[in-house]
Design an enzyme around this catalytic site. Structure first.
Site, PDB file in Angstrom:
ATOM      1  CG  ASP A 302      34.939   1.132  17.102  1.00 47.54           C
ATOM      2  OD1 ASP A 302      34.964   0.378  18.101  1.00 47.54           O
ATOM      3  OD2 ASP A 302      34.231   1.117  15.961  1.00 47.54           O
TER       4      ASP A 302
HETATM    5  N1  LIG Z   1      39.718   3.652   1.445  1.00 50.77           N
HETATM    6  C1  LIG Z   1      39.596   2.249   1.928  1.00 50.77           C
HETATM    7  N2  LIG Z   1      39.979   1.398   0.757  1.00 50.77           N
HETATM    8  C2  LIG Z   1      39.999   0.166   0.877  1.00 50.77           C
HETATM    9  N3  LIG Z   1      39.111  -0.341   1.839  1.00 50.77           N
HETATM   10  C3  LIG Z   1      38.765   0.425   2.998  1.00 50.77           C
HETATM   11  C4  LIG Z   1      38.810   1.789   2.803  1.00 50.77           C
HETATM   12  N4  LIG Z   1      38.176   2.043   3.951  1.00 50.77           N
HETATM   13  C5  LIG Z   1      37.807   1.227   4.501  1.00 50.77           C
HETATM   14  N5  LIG Z   1      38.064   0.242   3.833  1.00 50.77           N
HETATM   15  C6  LIG Z   1      37.608  -1.194   4.427  1.00 50.77           C
HETATM   16  O1  LIG Z   1      35.974  -1.407   4.495  1.00 50.77           O
HETATM   17  C7  LIG Z   1      35.697  -1.713   5.742  1.00 50.77           C
HETATM   18  C8  LIG Z   1      34.705  -0.581   6.577  1.00 50.77           C
HETATM   19  O2  LIG Z   1      35.275   0.764   6.583  1.00 50.77           O
HETATM   20  P1  LIG Z   1      35.338   1.385   7.797  1.00 50.77           P
HETATM   21  O3  LIG Z   1      36.174   0.789   9.043  1.00 50.77           O
HETATM   22  O4  LIG Z   1      35.622   3.020   7.461  1.00 50.77           O
HETATM   23  O5  LIG Z   1      33.449   1.648   7.866  1.00 50.77           O
HETATM   24  P2  LIG Z   1      32.802   1.305   9.287  1.00 50.77           P
HETATM   25  O6  LIG Z   1      31.635   0.920   8.858  1.00 50.77           O
HETATM   26  O7  LIG Z   1      32.796   2.556  10.198  1.00 50.77           O
HETATM   27  O8  LIG Z   1      33.560   0.113  10.155  1.00 50.77           O
HETATM   28  P3  LIG Z   1      33.291  -0.296  11.562  1.00 50.77           P
HETATM   29  O9  LIG Z   1      32.510  -1.630  11.414  1.00 50.77           O
HETATM   30  O10 LIG Z   1      34.614  -0.370  12.297  1.00 50.77           O
HETATM   31  O11 LIG Z   1      32.397   0.675  12.206  1.00 50.77           O
HETATM   32  C9  LIG Z   1      37.121  -1.663   6.550  1.00 50.77           C
HETATM   33  O12 LIG Z   1      37.384  -2.611   7.658  1.00 50.77           O
HETATM   34  C10 LIG Z   1      38.210  -1.794   5.522  1.00 50.77           C
HETATM   35  O13 LIG Z   1      38.166  -3.249   5.292  1.00 50.77           O
END
Ligand SMILES: Nc1ncnc2c1ncn2[C@@H]1O[C@H](COP(=O)(O)OP(=O)(O)OP(=O)(O)O)[C@@H](O)[C@H]1O
Ligand SMILES: [Mg+2]
Length: 416
Positions: A302
Site C-alpha cells: 500500500d
Molecule cells: N512518524 C510520523 N511523523 C509525522 N507524520 C507522520 C508519521 N507517520 C505518519 N505520518 C503522517 O500521518 C499520515 C498517516 O499515517 P500512516 O500512513 O502511518 O497511517 P494510515 O492510517 O495507515 O494511512 P493509510 O491511509 O495510508 O492507510 C501519513 O500519511 C503521514 O502524513
C-alpha cells in the site's frame, strides 16, 4: 453549520507562524489560493510545496479557481475516508466542502502549516455580548472540532465505522507521537507494522522511534475504547521537534499537485524517484530505492503517494522523510499488488533486471548504483529477517505468510 463559520470567506495560510497566503471563497463555492506579496518577494522564503515551484525554480503565483474542494495542497491536509465523513457531519457541511472543514481543523495539521479564518478574532469579540447560555455548548463544539485531527475522542468514534485501524496523534514519553489503533478487521496490524519497521531499521532504513503499547495504556481514550483489544503502535512524529517546534512536510500527492483520491494513480515510483533525484540528490533517491525494494520483498503493497513524504528541516530544502506505514499487507490481502507501478509492473513477486532498468531509465537515474542497492537490499533483508527478534510478536499464520512472501520474492528476483 455553526454560524461562526458560515460568514467566513477567507482563510489565512501560515507557514511557521508567518502568513504566506490567503484562500478565498468565491461566489458559486469555488476557491482560490494566492500568496502574499512579501512572501513572493522574499528570496529566502520557506518552501510550502514543490507543486508551487516552477521549472526555472521560481514560485508559481498564478491562481487557479477550484470548485467545491480546496486546491490540492490544502485538500491533502484534511483527513480522508470515514473520518472526513464524520467530521463533515459534525461541522454540518458536505464532505466535499473543504473550505469549512479547513476552517475548523486548520490549527492542527501535519507539518508547519496552520490555517485560520482571517476575521475570526474580531467576530469572536463581537459575539461575546450575545452568547449567554450558549457558551458551554459552543465551547464543547469547538473542542470537539479543534481536537478532531489531534483528538482521540472524535477519531475513536470514526474508527467504529471504519474498516481499518485509526491513526491518532498523541503526546507523551517526552514527545509527539502518532498512535495507530488495532484494526477491527485484520489481526495484529500494529504488531505487523512494528516488526516490519524494525526489519527496515535492521537493514539501514531510517525509521522513527516506535513502541507497541496496549490500548488500555493510552490515556484519554473514551471508555468504550477498551473494546479494542490488544496493542496499538506508537510512532514518534518527525514533523514535531523538541518544544513542539514544527518541521514542515508534504507528501507526494501534494508534491504532484494531486487530490488525495488520486493517491493510487497518475504517477509511478519512477516519477517520485525523479523528484527525489532533482531535489535531494543521491541520498534521498537511493534511500527511496532501498525502501521500494524492501516493500516488494515484504509484500508492503500500500505504498501510495501519501505514504512517501518530504521534510523541510531548514524550512527550504527538502529531504526524504523517515519511513512510515510499512505493513506487510499480503497476509490480509492475498495476491495484493503494488499501489503504483515500479518499472511498468505492480507485481510483488520479485523484481527483474529489466524492471529495474525501466524504472531507472524513466527516472533518469544511473543504472549501476540503483542495481547495487536493489541487490544489497535483497541480501540485507534476507539476513535480517532470519535474525529478527520481533518475529515473535506475529501470530503464526501471519508470520508464515510474510516468511513465504520474502522467500518467494527473493527466489523470483532475477537481476542478472
Ligand atoms: N512518524 C510520523 N511523523 C509525522 N507524520 C507522520 C508519521 N507517520 C505518519 N505520518 C503522517 O500521518 C499520515 C498517516 O499515517 P500512516 O500512513 O502511518 O497511517 P494510515 O492510517 O495507515 O494511512 P493509510 O491511509 O495510508 O492507510 C501519513 O500519511 C503521514 O502524513
Ligand atoms: Mg498511510
Amino acid at each position: 453549520m455553526s454560524s461562526e463559520f458560515q460568514k467566513v470567506n477567507a482563510l489565512g495560510v501560515y507557514l511557521h507562524d508567518r502568513r504566506i497566503g490567503i484562500i478565498n471563497r468565491l461566489v458559486g463555492d469555488s476557491h482560490i489560493f494566492a500568496f502574499e506579496q512579501d512572501y513572493i518577494d522574499d528570496p529566502n522564503r520557506p518552501t510550502l510545496s514543490l507543486s508551487y515551484k516552477s521549472r526555472t525554480g521560481g514560485l508559481i503565483t498564478s491562481v487557479r479557481q477550484v470548485s467545491r474542494r480546496l486546491p490540492p495542497f490544502f485538500s491533502n491536509l484534511l483527513p480522508e475516508g470515514h473520518l472526513r465523513d464524520y467530521l463533515a457531519e459534525k461541522a454540518g457541511v458536505k464532505k466535499e466542502r473543504e473550505f469549512y472543514l479547513m476552517a475548523v481543523l486548520g490549527a492542527d495539521l501535519a507539518g508547519a502549516v496552520t490555517v485560520k479564518p482571517i476575521d475570526a478574532g474580531e467576530r469572536e469579540h463581537q459575539h461575546d455580548h450575545d452568547r449567554h447560555g450558549h457558551e458551554e455548548e459552543d465551547q464543547q463544539q469547538k473542542n470537539i472540532l479543534r481536537f478532531s485531527l489531534a483528538g482521540v475522542q472524535l477519531k475513536f468514534s470514526a474508527v467504529m465505522e471504519a474498516s481499518g485501524g485509526l491513526t491518532i496523534p498523541a503526546h507523551g514519553v517526552g514527545g509527539s507521537w502518532i498512535t495507530k489503533l488495532p484494526s477491527t478487521q485484520h489481526a495484529a496490524v500494529p504488531e505487523n507494522e512494528y516488526a516490519m519497521l524494525e526489519l527496515a531499521r535492521a537493514i539501514g532504513i531510517q525509521v522513527p522511534s516506535i513502541r507497541l503499547v496496549s490500548v488500555a495504556e493510552i490515556e484519554a481514550l473514551p471508555p468504550d475504547a477498551a473494546r479494542l483489544k490488544g496493542k496499538a503502535l506508537a510512532v514518534e512524529r518527525f514533523d514535531r521537534a523538541a518544544g513542539g517546534h514544527r518541521i514542515h512536510m508534504e507528501d507526494f500527492a501534494q508534491v504532484f499537485g494531486l487530490f488525495p483520491d488520486d493517491k493510487y494513480g497518475g504517477r509511478s515510483y519512477a516519477n517520485i524517484a525523479a523528484v527525489l533525484w532533482a531535489e535531494t540528490g543521491e541520498e534521498g533517491t537511493y534511500e527511496f530505492v532501498r525502501r521500494l525494494m524492501f516493500s516488494v520483498l515484504i509484500g508492503n503493497a500500500d505504498m501510495h503517494l501519501k505514504n512517501w513524504s518530504l521534510l523541510y528541516p531548514d524550512g527550504r530544502t527538502p529531504i526524504l522523510s523517515p519511513a512510515y506505514d510499512f505493513v506487510s499487507t499480503v497476509p490480509y490481502i492475498p495476491g495484493d499488488s503494488l499501489a503504483l507501478s515500479f518499472g511498468k509492473t505492480k507485481s510483488l513477486d520479485g523484481v527483474t533486471a529489466d524492471q529495474v532498468r525501466r524504472f531507472a531509465d524513466t527516472a533518469r537515474l544511473p543504472m549501476k548504483p540503483v542495481m547495487d542497492i536493489v541487490r544489497e537490499t535483497v541480501e540485507r533483508t534476507e539476513r535480517a529477517w532470519k535474525e529478527l527478534p520481533q518475529k515473535d510478536l506475529l501470530p503464526h499464520d501471519i508470520l508464515k505468510v510474510i516468511d513465504g512472501q520474502i522467500a518467494n520474492a527473493i527466489a523470483r528476483t532475477t537481476l542478472g
